[in-house]
Write a protein that holds these residues in place. Structure first.
Motif, PDB file in Angstrom:
ATOM      1  N   ILE A   1       0.123   7.247  -6.402  1.00 37.87           N
ATOM      2  CA  ILE A   1      -0.629   5.952  -7.151  1.00 37.87           C
ATOM      3  C   ILE A   1       0.159   4.937  -6.799  1.00 37.87           C
ATOM      4  O   ILE A   1      -0.972   3.325  -6.344  1.00 37.87           O
ATOM      5  N   ASN A   2       1.786   4.819  -6.301  1.00 36.58           N
ATOM      6  CA  ASN A   2       2.068   3.125  -5.802  1.00 36.58           C
ATOM      7  C   ASN A   2       1.260   2.403  -4.848  1.00 36.58           C
ATOM      8  O   ASN A   2       0.892   1.701  -4.697  1.00 36.58           O
ATOM      9  N   ALA A   3       1.381   4.012  -4.106  1.00 36.58           N
ATOM     10  CA  ALA A   3       1.105   3.608  -2.368  1.00 36.58           C
ATOM     11  C   ALA A   3       0.027   2.745  -2.386  1.00 36.58           C
ATOM     12  O   ALA A   3      -1.105   2.107  -1.751  1.00 36.58           O
ATOM     13  N   LEU A   4      -1.432   3.796  -3.459  1.00 40.10           N
ATOM     14  CA  LEU A   4      -3.202   3.943  -3.244  1.00 40.10           C
ATOM     15  C   LEU A   4      -3.045   2.143  -4.159  1.00 40.10           C
ATOM     16  O   LEU A   4      -3.718   1.460  -2.896  1.00 40.10           O
ATOM     17  N   VAL A   5      -2.188   1.716  -4.894  1.00 46.70           N
ATOM     18  CA  VAL A   5      -2.427   0.308  -5.437  1.00 46.70           C
ATOM     19  C   VAL A   5      -2.524  -1.011  -4.197  1.00 46.70           C
ATOM     20  O   VAL A   5      -2.707  -2.084  -3.970  1.00 46.70           O
ATOM     21  N   ASN A   6      -1.140  -0.544  -3.190  1.00 49.32           N
ATOM     22  CA  ASN A   6      -0.453  -1.427  -2.591  1.00 49.32           C
ATOM     23  C   ASN A   6      -1.124  -1.728  -1.307  1.00 49.32           C
ATOM     24  O   ASN A   6      -2.090  -2.566  -0.688  1.00 49.32           O
ATOM     25  N   ASP A   7      -2.182  -0.028  -0.867  1.00 47.09           N
ATOM     26  CA  ASP A   7      -3.167  -0.297   0.282  1.00 47.09           C
ATOM     27  C   ASP A   7      -4.461  -0.844  -0.302  1.00 47.09           C
ATOM     28  O   ASP A   7      -4.787  -1.475   0.957  1.00 47.09           O
ATOM     29  N   LEU A   8      -5.260  -0.580  -1.146  1.00 46.83           N
ATOM     30  CA  LEU A   8      -5.818  -1.002  -2.102  1.00 46.83           C
ATOM     31  C   LEU A   8      -5.686  -2.836  -2.137  1.00 46.83           C
ATOM     32  O   LEU A   8      -6.697  -3.899  -1.489  1.00 46.83           O
ATOM     33  N   VAL A   9      -4.773  -3.312  -2.649  1.00 44.18           N
ATOM     34  CA  VAL A   9      -4.246  -4.747  -2.268  1.00 44.18           C
ATOM     35  C   VAL A   9      -4.351  -5.206  -1.251  1.00 44.18           C
ATOM     36  O   VAL A   9      -4.939  -6.782  -1.257  1.00 44.18           O
ATOM     37  N   THR A  10      -4.045  -5.118  -0.589  1.00 46.15           N
ATOM     38  CA  THR A  10      -3.742  -5.441   1.181  1.00 46.15           C
ATOM     39  C   THR A  10      -4.965  -5.316   1.478  1.00 46.15           C
ATOM     40  O   THR A  10      -5.031  -7.003   2.957  1.00 46.15           O
ATOM     41  N   ALA A  11      -5.712  -4.109   1.655  1.00 43.76           N
ATOM     42  CA  ALA A  11      -6.604  -4.728   2.060  1.00 43.76           C
ATOM     43  C   ALA A  11      -8.419  -5.720   1.647  1.00 43.76           C
ATOM     44  O   ALA A  11      -8.902  -6.462   2.409  1.00 43.76           O
ATOM     45  N   SER A  12      -7.320  -5.784   0.078  1.00 43.28           N
ATOM     46  CA  SER A  12      -8.132  -6.685  -0.659  1.00 43.28           C
ATOM     47  C   SER A  12      -8.295  -8.415   0.177  1.00 43.28           C
ATOM     48  O   SER A  12      -9.184  -9.085  -0.154  1.00 43.28           O
TER      49      SER A  12
ATOM     50  N   SER B   1      -1.443 -15.420  -5.979  1.00 41.36           N
ATOM     51  CA  SER B   1      -1.782 -15.567  -7.109  1.00 41.36           C
ATOM     52  C   SER B   1      -2.962 -14.303  -7.705  1.00 41.36           C
ATOM     53  O   SER B   1      -2.601 -13.221  -8.951  1.00 41.36           O
ATOM     54  N   GLU B   2      -3.850 -14.661  -7.346  1.00 46.37           N
ATOM     55  CA  GLU B   2      -5.140 -13.000  -7.534  1.00 46.37           C
ATOM     56  C   GLU B   2      -4.703 -12.181  -6.898  1.00 46.37           C
ATOM     57  O   GLU B   2      -5.036 -10.956  -7.275  1.00 46.37           O
ATOM     58  N   THR B   3      -4.316 -11.883  -5.805  1.00 48.60           N
ATOM     59  CA  THR B   3      -3.071 -10.698  -4.956  1.00 48.60           C
ATOM     60  C   THR B   3      -2.103 -10.174  -6.451  1.00 48.60           C
ATOM     61  O   THR B   3      -2.297  -8.672  -6.958  1.00 48.60           O
ATOM     62  N   GLU B   4      -1.192 -10.726  -7.389  1.00 51.25           N
ATOM     63  CA  GLU B   4      -0.477 -10.232  -7.999  1.00 51.25           C
ATOM     64  C   GLU B   4      -1.106  -9.660  -9.542  1.00 51.25           C
ATOM     65  O   GLU B   4      -0.944  -8.864  -9.778  1.00 51.25           O
ATOM     66  N   ALA B   5      -2.374 -10.670  -9.729  1.00 47.18           N
ATOM     67  CA  ALA B   5      -3.243 -10.253 -10.579  1.00 47.18           C
ATOM     68  C   ALA B   5      -4.530  -9.056 -10.233  1.00 47.18           C
ATOM     69  O   ALA B   5      -4.180  -8.025 -10.615  1.00 47.18           O
ATOM     70  N   LEU B   6      -4.914  -8.170  -9.555  1.00 44.74           N
ATOM     71  CA  LEU B   6      -5.362  -7.832  -9.104  1.00 44.74           C
ATOM     72  C   LEU B   6      -4.207  -6.325  -9.178  1.00 44.74           C
ATOM     73  O   LEU B   6      -4.799  -4.803  -9.154  1.00 44.74           O
ATOM     74  N   ARG B   7      -3.296  -6.331  -8.487  1.00 43.10           N
ATOM     75  CA  ARG B   7      -1.853  -5.303  -8.485  1.00 43.10           C
ATOM     76  C   ARG B   7      -2.010  -4.976  -9.750  1.00 43.10           C
ATOM     77  O   ARG B   7      -1.566  -3.590  -9.599  1.00 43.10           O
ATOM     78  N   THR B   8      -1.244  -6.221 -11.108  1.00 38.94           N
ATOM     79  CA  THR B   8      -1.686  -5.577 -12.327  1.00 38.94           C
ATOM     80  C   THR B   8      -2.002  -4.458 -12.792  1.00 38.94           C
ATOM     81  O   THR B   8      -2.146  -3.715 -13.608  1.00 38.94           O
ATOM     82  N   ARG B   9      -4.224  -4.990 -13.013  1.00 34.45           N
ATOM     83  CA  ARG B   9      -5.177  -4.594 -13.380  1.00 34.45           C
ATOM     84  C   ARG B   9      -5.006  -2.889 -12.461  1.00 34.45           C
ATOM     85  O   ARG B   9      -5.679  -2.295 -13.550  1.00 34.45           O
ATOM     86  N   LEU B  10      -5.543  -2.649 -11.686  1.00 34.98           N
ATOM     87  CA  LEU B  10      -5.272  -1.482 -11.082  1.00 34.98           C
ATOM     88  C   LEU B  10      -4.044  -0.863 -10.928  1.00 34.98           C
ATOM     89  O   LEU B  10      -4.223   0.546 -11.605  1.00 34.98           O
ATOM     90  N   THR B  11      -2.999  -0.492 -11.343  1.00 30.96           N
ATOM     91  CA  THR B  11      -2.002  -0.605 -11.805  1.00 30.96           C
ATOM     92  C   THR B  11      -1.997   0.530 -13.691  1.00 30.96           C
ATOM     93  O   THR B  11      -1.296   1.285 -13.645  1.00 30.96           O
TER      94      THR B  11
END
Length: 473
Positions: A17-28, A432-442
């Motif tokens: 899931i960690n890799a999945l979150v990073n991939d989703l955030v990067t793509a966004s 800031s938005e990147t970190e917010a999305l990363r936290t929410r998805l995590t």
């Protein structure tokens, strides 16, 4: 907390899931980050190009100013006998056809005196007041025979117990800054107070002591009528084309227009010829050097404004400067009215090529230097204005708007810098938005992973309960 969650993600589901979150955030945010970084790189290139071009323009201006004021391209004054008088063109002066006869009949001198010797230069001499007065003296047989005070007020110098030695008195006279310099000279007989004024007959001086009662001795330093002088104050006398003129110094800038005369020796009856000559060889080299420097500047400008990949291809200030630079060759640089005399660079053989560079037609330049040397010199004169004031002034007229901080390259740099600051703020918001999305998805995937783990536990329990017991068969 997020780190602890990330470290346990996938424990229940078996998915990374960690890799999945990073991939989703990067793509966004990949598209926005790429666009902003690309814009930032473009702005950096534009700022660098504008700064380089502005520096090149300013350097070009300074080079032309130095050329115009340095005297290397101006007519030079020549003395036929430098052992008697040396001649130098005054900076910025335009000498034309100078032909003058000089006779140095007398050099300017300063009055110089020395006191009687004393054995100890640090011993007290006396106290009271020394009065210095400038004026005009008459001398005979090495002694002052008469003195007339000048218009400047006498200067009183207080001598007390703190400065009553020869050294202290010399220091006090110098501190008064009254037009007389004091030094101490010594020989086997002892130390003497030596006084020297400025050159010129009106710079003679007297020194008069008013002694304190009981502390007499300063009168031994008196200089006045009857005193011996080493040299008497006198003016220089120079005959200019037979007319005798006086000056107070031996460096004279107001006898011959545009020429400084430095008198070396008096020689009554010897005539020195003063003439001027245009440095044609230097002018020829200067024209060729200018062409090389112009072409270097033009090459940089063309590279920065190249329509395909030039960082300043859309910059109005750079384009406007390029257009003005192209017209410089035809700009009138002098106001000569002599028939046929050159007034532009094109008139002396500087021609513009199809690619915007310039070159020199040697035969035309040689003809101009031969027939109109003074007119060619005038093209590089230190003047003012966009037209008629010389090359430096003409280039300054197009350089000022080009580097201006309101409409030129200075404004360009400020504008691009402001845009970079806006992009930096946008990149901060994206971060800031990147970190917010990363936290929410995590957090979301953490909750889902926990549910999956619970389902698996339930499944294992049910499987154990309902699995057939093969041991009874």
């Amino acid at each position: 907390m997020t780190d602890s969650i990330v470290n346990t993600l996938g424990a229940g589901s078996g998915i990374n899931i960690n890799a999945l979150v990073n991939d989703l955030v990067t793509a966004s945010f990949q598209a926005r980050n790429s666009t902003l970084n690309r814009q930032n790189q473009t702005l950096s290139a534009q700022i660098s190009a504008a700064g380089t071009l502005r520096s090149d323009i300013n350097s070009f201006v300074e080079g032309l100013k130095t050329l115009a004021t340095g005297g290397t391209v101006s007519a030079q004054a020549t003395s036929s006998n430098t052992n008697i008088v040396r001649a130098t063109a005054i900076s910025g002066a335009r000498l034309s056809g100078v032909s003058t006869q000089l006779e140095v009949r007398q050099l300017a001198q300063a009055q110089a005196t020395a006191s009687a010797p004393v054995a100890d230069r640090t011993a007290a001499i006396g106290t009271g007041t020394l009065t210095l007065q400038l004026g005009t003296a008459t001398t005979a047989d090495g002694a002052i025979t008469g003195f007339t005070a000048g218009t400047s007020a006498a200067v009183d110098i207080t001598i007390d117990s703190s400065n009553s030695s020869l050294e202290g008195i010399a220091a006090a006279i110098n501190a008064a800054d009254a037009g007389v310099t004091a030094t101490i000279i010594s020989d086997s007989a002892g130390a003497r107070l030596a006084l020297k004024g400025a050159t010129g007959e009106a710079q003679a001086f007297t020194l008069t002591a008013t002694e304190d009662v009981g502390a007499e001795g300063l009168a031994a330093l008196n200089v006045g009528v009857g005193s011996t002088v080493g040299t008497a104050a006198q003016d220089a006398i120079v005959a200019v084309d037979g007319t005798a003129l006086k000056r107070s110094t031996n460096s004279i800038s107001d006898l011959v227009d545009g020429v400084r005369l430095d008198l070396v020796a008096a020689s009554v009856g010897t005539t020195v010829s003063l003439t001027s000559s245009t440095p044609t060889d230097t002018l020829r080299q200067v024209v060729n050097d200018y062409v090389s420097a112009f072409n270097n500047l033009q090459a940089n400008l063309r590279a920065q404004t190249n329509a395909v990949d030039g960082p300043l291809r859309g910059d109005a200030a750079a384009r406007s400067f390029g257009a003005a630079l192209g017209r410089l060759n035809l700009t009138q640089l002098s106001t000569t009215t002599e028939t046929g005399a050159p007034r532009t660079l094109a008139d002396v053989g500087v021609s513009t090529n199809r690619d915007g560079t310039i070159s020199v037609r040697t035969e035309r330049l040689d003809a101009a230097l031969r027939d109109f040397p003074e007119a060619v010199e005038a093209l590089f004169a230190n003047g003012t204005g966009a037209s008629g004031g010389g090359l430096a002034a003409a280039f300054q007229a197009i350089a000022d708007p080009a580097v201006s901080t309101s409409t030129g390259l200075g404004a360009t740099i400020d504008r691009y810098t402001d845009q970079q600051e806006t992009i930096a703020e946008a990149l901060d918001r994206v971060a800031s938005e990147t970190e917010a999305l990363r936290t929410r998805l995590t957090r979301q995937f953490s909750s889902s992973d926990a549910q999956v783990a619970a389902y698996r536990q339930t499944q294992a329990l049910l499987t154990q309960v309902f699995q057939p017991n093969t041991d009874n068969n």
